[in-house]
Design an enzyme around this catalytic site. Structure first.
Site, PDB file in Angstrom:
ATOM      1  N   GLY A  10     -15.138 -17.881  46.649  1.00 16.20           N
ATOM      2  CA  GLY A  10     -14.756 -19.143  45.994  1.00 16.20           C
ATOM      3  C   GLY A  10     -15.879 -19.696  45.128  1.00 16.20           C
ATOM      4  N   GLY A  13     -15.485 -22.244  42.199  1.00 16.67           N
ATOM      5  CA  GLY A  13     -15.024 -23.604  42.479  1.00 16.67           C
ATOM      6  C   GLY A  13     -16.148 -24.623  42.417  1.00 16.67           C
ATOM      7  CG  ASP A  35     -13.355 -17.680  42.632  1.00 14.56           C
ATOM      8  OD1 ASP A  35     -12.214 -17.682  42.141  1.00 14.56           O
ATOM      9  OD2 ASP A  35     -13.864 -18.694  43.145  1.00 14.56           O
ATOM     10  CB  ILE A  36      -8.738 -15.184  42.578  1.00 15.19           C
ATOM     11  CG1 ILE A  36      -7.595 -14.243  42.349  1.00 15.19           C
ATOM     12  CG2 ILE A  36      -8.397 -16.603  42.214  1.00 15.19           C
ATOM     13  CD1 ILE A  36      -6.557 -14.316  43.461  1.00 15.19           C
ATOM     14  CB  ILE A  54     -10.552 -13.643  50.105  1.00 16.47           C
ATOM     15  CG1 ILE A  54      -9.409 -14.659  50.121  1.00 16.47           C
ATOM     16  CG2 ILE A  54     -11.790 -14.224  49.454  1.00 16.47           C
ATOM     17  CD1 ILE A  54      -9.644 -15.820  51.078  1.00 16.47           C
ATOM     18  CE1 TYR A 153      -8.305 -27.292  52.171  1.00 20.28           C
ATOM     19  CE2 TYR A 153      -8.353 -29.528  53.039  1.00 20.28           C
ATOM     20  CZ  TYR A 153      -8.998 -28.456  52.451  1.00 20.28           C
ATOM     21  OH  TYR A 153     -10.331 -28.563  52.141  1.00 20.28           O
ATOM     22  CE  LYS A 157     -10.758 -25.899  54.444  1.00 19.17           C
ATOM     23  NZ  LYS A 157     -11.629 -24.819  53.985  1.00 19.17           N
TER      24      LYS A 157
HETATM   25  N1  LIG Z   1     -14.301 -30.452  47.375  1.00 18.24           N
HETATM   26  C1  LIG Z   1     -14.092 -31.154  48.487  1.00 18.24           C
HETATM   27  O1  LIG Z   1     -14.012 -32.396  48.458  1.00 18.24           O
HETATM   28  C2  LIG Z   1     -13.994 -30.426  49.811  1.00 18.24           C
HETATM   29  C3  LIG Z   1     -13.960 -31.198  50.986  1.00 18.24           C
HETATM   30  C4  LIG Z   1     -13.848 -30.549  52.207  1.00 18.24           C
HETATM   31  C5  LIG Z   1     -13.816 -29.160  52.249  1.00 18.24           C
HETATM   32  N2  LIG Z   1     -13.847 -28.447  51.095  1.00 18.24           N
HETATM   33  C6  LIG Z   1     -13.767 -26.987  51.209  1.00 18.24           C
HETATM   34  O2  LIG Z   1     -14.829 -26.362  50.494  1.00 18.24           O
HETATM   35  C7  LIG Z   1     -14.375 -25.129  49.922  1.00 18.24           C
HETATM   36  C8  LIG Z   1     -14.636 -25.137  48.431  1.00 18.24           C
HETATM   37  O3  LIG Z   1     -14.015 -26.284  47.872  1.00 18.24           O
HETATM   38  P1  LIG Z   1     -14.049 -26.594  46.317  1.00 18.24           P
HETATM   39  O4  LIG Z   1     -13.925 -28.057  46.161  1.00 18.24           O
HETATM   40  O5  LIG Z   1     -15.170 -25.866  45.672  1.00 18.24           O
HETATM   41  O6  LIG Z   1     -12.649 -25.952  45.890  1.00 18.24           O
HETATM   42  P2  LIG Z   1     -12.196 -25.329  44.501  1.00 18.24           P
HETATM   43  O7  LIG Z   1     -10.717 -25.361  44.444  1.00 18.24           O
HETATM   44  O8  LIG Z   1     -12.967 -25.958  43.382  1.00 18.24           O
HETATM   45  O9  LIG Z   1     -12.698 -23.815  44.659  1.00 18.24           O
HETATM   46  C9  LIG Z   1     -12.030 -22.874  45.447  1.00 18.24           C
HETATM   47  C10 LIG Z   1     -12.237 -21.518  44.808  1.00 18.24           C
HETATM   48  O10 LIG Z   1     -11.569 -20.553  45.618  1.00 18.24           O
HETATM   49  C11 LIG Z   1     -11.010 -19.592  44.748  1.00 18.24           C
HETATM   50  N3  LIG Z   1      -9.905 -18.894  45.408  1.00 18.24           N
HETATM   51  C12 LIG Z   1      -8.725 -19.430  45.800  1.00 18.24           C
HETATM   52  N4  LIG Z   1      -7.946 -18.478  46.345  1.00 18.24           N
HETATM   53  C13 LIG Z   1      -8.655 -17.322  46.317  1.00 18.24           C
HETATM   54  C14 LIG Z   1      -8.400 -15.997  46.741  1.00 18.24           C
HETATM   55  N5  LIG Z   1      -7.224 -15.655  47.290  1.00 18.24           N
HETATM   56  N6  LIG Z   1      -9.356 -15.055  46.564  1.00 18.24           N
HETATM   57  C15 LIG Z   1     -10.544 -15.381  45.980  1.00 18.24           C
HETATM   58  N7  LIG Z   1     -10.834 -16.624  45.547  1.00 18.24           N
HETATM   59  C16 LIG Z   1      -9.905 -17.586  45.718  1.00 18.24           C
HETATM   60  C17 LIG Z   1     -10.543 -20.395  43.537  1.00 18.24           C
HETATM   61  O11 LIG Z   1     -10.370 -19.570  42.391  1.00 18.24           O
HETATM   62  C18 LIG Z   1     -11.645 -21.417  43.398  1.00 18.24           C
HETATM   63  O12 LIG Z   1     -12.634 -20.994  42.483  1.00 18.24           O
HETATM   64  C19 LIG Z   1     -12.911 -24.998  50.294  1.00 18.24           C
HETATM   65  O13 LIG Z   1     -12.802 -24.209  51.440  1.00 18.24           O
HETATM   66  C20 LIG Z   1     -12.505 -26.416  50.599  1.00 18.24           C
HETATM   67  O14 LIG Z   1     -11.447 -26.442  51.506  1.00 18.24           O
HETATM   68  C21 LIG Z   1     -13.946 -29.051  49.877  1.00 18.24           C
END
Ligand SMILES: NC(=O)c1ccc[n+]([C@@H]2O[C@H](COP(=O)([O-])OP(=O)(O)OC[C@H]3O[C@@H](n4cnc5c(N)ncnc54)[C@H](O)[C@@H]3O)[C@@H](O)[C@H]2O)c1
Length: 337
Positions: A10, A13, A35-36, A54, A153, A157
């Site tokens: 990821g 992201g 990452d996808i 993944i 979600y 988690k």
């Molecule tokens: N941003 C927040 O406020 C927050 C809060 C709590 C937890 N999180 C957790 O932190 C992690 C990252 O969050 P983020 O905000 O960067 O999210 P994001 O959506 O910006 O990034 C997630 C990334 O995962 C990639 N992805 C999705 N499905 C995929 C797959 N099948 N194979 C490979 N890559 C894949 C997407 O392309 C993306 O780049 C996540 O697990 C999220 O649940 C985030």
């Protein structure tokens, strides 16, 4: 000989991009990303990027035939709002995806004779408070309280936290020889706010969206009521939390899942902070009752005393420092010109 590396899933992201930059500065091990989506050029040049899913088992096998993964930051996921639109797809990515990576890390741990560190970001979505009265009376929720998520979600988690603990304590518990098990560590994040990336698909997005819209000088309609309150954290502290938890000596940790937080704001308090810096901002309220219902079930604040005690967690950015020193100057610069 396989090459030692850190794997970040990821990485394209919001958290991933920030984490890659910070890990690259530390420079302890080469970084692999999975990452996808393609990576931004700036991030891409710091890593060995693999664009893929993944869920692709063949890809994971190829990866471990070449690399010895020392630490795995598993960030790839479908976020809360997006997951409600496609719950089964969310389950596949968030649960089956995590399971596959846990299995890979478990095998790697056995091969190396040393635990792979598996770092997992969970969320306040793992909680579910039944009504606003309860939310008000349980302001700072502890890790084991109100684990009744209302979203796919959140369910994903919470279950993955349990899977992580299983793989690090009980995996193959009936086998003749006790395997070397992975080292699972997890933080439950509040809503995160980055100055450099815009969120998409989360349900705490209204905070960062207000700020980015104000800096872009476009009107914004907030999708929750004024009084809706949840905890937030600036992105540098989120990265700090992941890295400090990774570095903590295993024997110091009595738990594996930790709340971390920085400040708690209502939507109106958030709006006032934005207006202080962008007095012309046009921020109205247009609650989406269904999305608001999800935020209403999340805690108003988190008790992160276990993280403070066991691995010295302390945010660097309180609310004022977040806005004054990190968010506002960087967001202003981003949209200048
Ligand atoms: N941003 C927040 O406020 C927050 C809060 C709590 C937890 N999180 C957790 O932190 C992690 C990252 O969050 P983020 O905000 O960067 O999210 P994001 O959506 O910006 O990034 C997630 C990334 O995962 C990639 N992805 C999705 N499905 C995929 C797959 N099948 N194979 C490979 N890559 C894949 C997407 O392309 C993306 O780049 C996540 O697990 C999220 O649940 C985030």
């Amino acid at each position: 000989m396989r090459k030692k590396a850190i794997l970040i899933t990821g990485a394209s992201g919001e958290i991933g991009q920030a984490l890659v930059k910070s890990e690259a500065e530390l420079g302890e091990f080469p970084i692999l990303t999975l990452d996808i989506q393609p990576l931004d050029e700036e991030v891409r040049k710091l890593v060995t990027p693999i664009q893929g899913d993944i869920l692709d088992k063949a890809l994971l096998s190829r990866l471990i035939s070449e690399y010895e993964i020392v630490t795995l930051y598993h960030l790839a996921a479908l976020l809360s709002t997006r997951s409600e639109f496609t719950p089964e797809a969310a389950h596949r990515v968030n649960v089956e995806g995590t399971l596959g990576l846990l299995q890979m890390a478990a095998e790697q741990s056995e091969w190396r004779g040393e635990p792979v560190k598996f770092i997992f970001p969970s969320s306040i979505a793992a909680y579910g408070l039944p009504d606003l009265e309860t939310k008000t009376s349980y302001a700072r929720v502890r890790e084991w309280e109100w684990n009744y998520p209302r979203t796919m979600y959140g369910c994903n988690k919470l279950y993955c936290e349990q899977l992580g603990i299983y793989y690090s304590k009980y995996y193959r518990q009936l086998a003749a020889d006790r395997p070397v098990m992975l080292d699972f560590r997890c933080v439950r994040f509040p809503g995160l706010i980055s100055a450099f990336t815009v969120p998409s698909g989360g349900t705490s997005d209204y905070g960062p969206e207000m700020l980015h819209a104000a800096a872009k000088k476009v009107p914004y309609a907030c999708f929750v009521r004024e009084d809706v309150r949840i905890p937030f954290m600036a992105m540098p502290d989120a990265i700090k939390a992941l890295q400090h938890l990774t570095l903590a000596p295993r024997e110091a940790l009595r738990h594996q899942v930790f709340n971390v937080t920085s400040f708690s704001l209502s939507a109106e308090e958030f709006r006032q902070k934005v207006l202080k810096h962008f007095p012309e901002a046009q921020i109205a309220y247009q609650p989406d009752l269904k999305r608001q219902g999800i935020v209403d079930s999340w805690p108003a604040d988190l008790d992160d005393s276990a993280a403070c005690r066991e691995w010295g967690w302390q945010p660097d950015y309180d609310v004022d420092r977040s806005f004054d020193e990190y968010l506002v100057p960087n967001i202003r610069q981003r949209y200048q010109g």
